[in-house]
Design a protein around this motif. Structure first.
Motif, PDB file in Angstrom:
ATOM      1  N   ASP A 185     -37.969  64.613 -68.608  1.00 44.46           N
ATOM      2  CA  ASP A 185     -38.134  65.963 -68.050  1.00 44.46           C
ATOM      3  C   ASP A 185     -37.894  65.963 -66.542  1.00 44.46           C
ATOM      4  OD1 ASP A 185     -38.722  66.856 -70.563  1.00 44.46           O
ATOM      5  OD2 ASP A 185     -40.887  66.988 -70.252  1.00 44.46           O
ATOM      6  N   GLN A 186     -38.375  64.921 -65.852  1.00 47.72           N
ATOM      7  CA  GLN A 186     -38.132  64.820 -64.404  1.00 47.72           C
ATOM      8  C   GLN A 186     -36.633  64.747 -64.118  1.00 47.72           C
ATOM      9  OE1 GLN A 186     -40.487  61.990 -62.035  1.00 47.72           O
ATOM     10  NE2 GLN A 186     -41.785  61.700 -63.854  1.00 47.72           N
TER      11      GLN A 186
ATOM     12  N   ALA B  36     -41.616  62.367 -70.491  1.00 49.46           N
ATOM     13  CA  ALA B  36     -42.065  62.892 -69.195  1.00 49.46           C
ATOM     14  C   ALA B  36     -41.056  62.548 -68.105  1.00 49.46           C
ATOM     15  CB  ALA B  36     -43.445  62.330 -68.847  1.00 49.46           C
TER      16      ALA B  36
END
Length: 670
Positions: free
Chosen positions: A286-287, A283
């Protein structure tokens, strides 16, 4: 009796069933229950006409002899399979039966028309609707009564398609040729897209005229799904950017439409992405990709296009006549903006790009060639340490081909036993004794002979093969330490661990298993780490160092002074030895600054309670200088080059006979 209907008298019904086989001129008539079937002979021409009907048989008249009487029958029916035709028969003179037969056939046809899972519309030569079935009513929202007599083209949206449809229908009535087409239709529920199959048939009753039978399938959802799939095939779902396929098509179109206009391609790989995924999760990774996307976009113009080509890779099309110099300015701007860390909620994350550039038409005439060459330049930029950009040059292909060769043959080398461990002694400057050696990997290639580690270790690091190589080195070194221990030669063996190995999840398991398999408790293997290992993730490095020490391994810090370590970091880490890099030793005699630097590093190590090893010692003067400033061990060609285990045993025996009046003397092994 003679006035009784022949069918009624012989078969118990005025409308018996008829069955025609695939061969012969005989037909079977089947009557009511309790009556025997009767076989009759009919004219061969009429028989062939019946068999020629591939679908429904209507209004077919045949002549047959029944009960010694010649009668004419009206047949209604259809082909049932490959070998039989079935239907209902009535005497031609029996008008009521004929009418009932036709009515039954018509009712059957109406039922099929109403319930068939297909849109059916009947249109006359003026383009007006004469019939439509139940599915049409449900799909379009109009009853059949509402649309009868209405122009069919009024239900097609205004514009080109309405006129095109009108012309197409007029053409089919002229040429009598069936055709298919897709047309939008206006319904009470909105516009729907229908695929129509059209065929002309002659009317069966009333005026003798041709009607257009349009059988349709609603493909609105199908086309929407196809459109969505097409978008998915061309758009990266995480970043919302075009993907590699999409931008490759765009580049090819650019070449086709403006073959004389220059443009540039940039391939960008995000350094540090894998580490962020590993440490913080996907996650956060992805950022990071999204933030990196924003940085690139902030450096581009409206005429430029950014795509994500997969993983941590981006691709930029610099339009508007952008040549190499323009592309290099954009690349420099991107790298400058990537110097600032990203705050991703889990802490500050530093990341940067390696960038390759190619320019049309200098570096390729197709999208594939331009992308490949930009990728090659990026690959070479990565070799040069990342955080840089390079423009493609022709000789870069040779470097990439070398890496391909290494990838293929280095993998095979592990399976074919082409790898060896060589050992270089570490000599104590006080006693002249050797109690430790460094294990160094060597590759004997059948094609190229002995290959220097400098040629294949960097590639192994980059490709990830270093994990397999490192595991092999640990296993082989442990086996050699056990062999020497059994023979009475108690030598410790230091193995090099890279930053990538140190982070790998199986490292401690591999190391522990190697010790257990060779009964090395406590460990006779020591660990050499570079300063970059500490800079990557100090917390993980500390945890791994503690576990190595618990197993009995000593920790050596390699190449001390060339990396990123500070004295405060050294004080925090439980090290045993620091190794002074050969670059300082080689210039320590001639250069006062180098000599002063070596003295300060030795003093700092001593103040922290650490032993010191000097690498690359090649002269007696260097040896004397190092002894005088308190260096504990030396390693270099003056004493011994790296050698096989067998040669080292000979060297050790020669070196350690008797006393050691001169700790600096070298013993050569032939």
């Amino acid at each position: 009796m003679n006035s009784i209907h022949p069918f009624q008298r012989l078969l118990g019904t005025a409308t018996p069933r008829w069955i025609l086989p695939a061969t012969g001129c005989s037909m079977t008539l089947v009557g009511a229950e309790g009556y025997e079937a009767i076989t009759v002979t009919i004219n061969s021409l009429e028989t062939e006409q019946l068999r020629a009907s591939s679908g429904t048989v209507t209004a077919m008249e045949v002549e047959a002899v029944l009960g010694g009487e010649t009668i004419r029958m009206h047949l209604v029916g259809r082909r049932m399979n490959q070998s039989e035709w079935h239907g209902t028969a009535a005497m031609l003179s029996d008008t009521d039966s004929v009418v009932r037969s036709l009515q039954n056939g018509l009712a059957y046809t109406e039922t099929v028309l109403a319930e068939v899972n297909c849109l059916v519309v009947v249109i006359d030569h003026e383009g007006r609707i004469r019939r439509c079935n139940k599915l049409c009513e449900e799909t379009f929202g109009y009853s059949e009564a509402q649309v009868l007599g209405q122009p069919a083209f009024d239900f097609i949206p205004q514009g080109f398609q309405r006129e095109q449809s009108r012309e197409k229908v007029a053409e089919i009535f002229q040429k009598l040729v069936p055709f298919e087409m897709e047309r939008p239709v206006v319904t009470l529920r909105g516009e729907r897209l229908i695929r129509w199959r059209n065929k002309l048939v002659r009317s069966g009753s009333g005026p003798d005229e041709w009607h257009l039978i349009s059988a349709g399938t609603d493909i609105t959802e199908e086309r929407a799904a196809q459109k969505k799939l097409l978008a998915l095939a061309h758009i990266d779902q995480l970043t919302g950017l075009p993907n590699r396929l999409s931008i490759q098509e765009t580049i090819q179109n650019q070449i086709a439409q403006q073959p004389d206009q220059a443009f540039s391609i940039m391939m960008l790989d995000l350094n540090g992405f894998a580490k962020v995924n590993y440490l913080y999760g996907h996650a956060v990774g992805d950022q990071l990709l999204e933030r990196a996307r924003d940085v690139i976009l902030s450096c581009l113009r409206e005429c430029d296009l950014l795509a994500r080509s997969g993983g941590d890779a981006f691709l930029v099309l610099l339009g508007g006549g952008a040549g190499t110099e323009s592309a290099e300015r954009v690349a420099a701007r991107i790298l400058a903006r990537m110097k600032e860390p990203f705050d991703l909620g889990s802490g500050l994350v530093y990341a940067d790009f390696k960038i390759g550039i190619s320019t049309y038409p200098d570096h390729g005439s197709t999208a594939t060639e331009l992308i490949r060459n930009a990728d090659t330049a990026k690959y070479v930029a990565k070799e040069n340490g990342g955080r840089t950009f390079l423009t493609f040059e022709k000789d870069m292909h040779a470097r990439v081909e070398e890496h391909i060769w290494l990838d293929t043959h280095l993998r095979a080398a592990m399976a074919k036993f082409e790898l060896d461990l060589y050992y270089q002694p570490k000599v104590c400057l006080t006693t002249g004794q050797t109690r430790s050696v460094e294990a160094l990997l060597r590759w004997r290639s059948p094609e190229r002979g002995m290959i220097s580690p400098a040629a294949f270790i960097p590639y192994a690091e980059e490709s990830g093969l270093i994990i397999q190589l490192g595991k092999w080195v640990i296993r082989e070194a442990a086996a050699q330490a056990y062999k020497w221990q059994k023979s009475g030669l108690n030598l410790r063996i230091a193995v090099n661990i890279s930053a990538r190995q140190l982070c790998h999840t199986t490292l401690m398991e591999d190391f522990t298993n190697a010790l257990l398999d060779n009964r090395l408790a406590p460990s006779l293997l020591d660990i050499e780490l570079t300063e970059s290992c500490l800079a990557e993730d100090e917390t993980l490095a500390l945890e791994r160092i503690e576990r190595f020490r618990q197993l009995g391994a000593q920790i050596h810090l390699d190449d001390f002074g060339t990396g990123y370590s500070s004295l405060s970091r050294l004080a925090r880490l439980p090290l045993d030895v620091v190794k002074l890099d050969r670059s300082f030793i080689s210039s320590s005699i001639e250069d006062n600054r180098s000599r002063a630097l070596v003295c300060s590093m030795v003093s700092a190590a001593q103040s922290l309670g650490l032993k010191t090893i000097a690498e690359g010692v090649e002269t007696a003067d260097q040896t004397e200088f190092l002894r005088n400033i308190g260096v504990d061990y030396v390693q270099g060609f003056l004493f011994a080059k790296p050698m096989t285990a067998d040669d080292l045993e000979v060297w050790y025996a020669c070196r350690h006979q008797g006393a050691f009046p001169d700790a600096g003397r070298a013993v050569k092994v032939s």
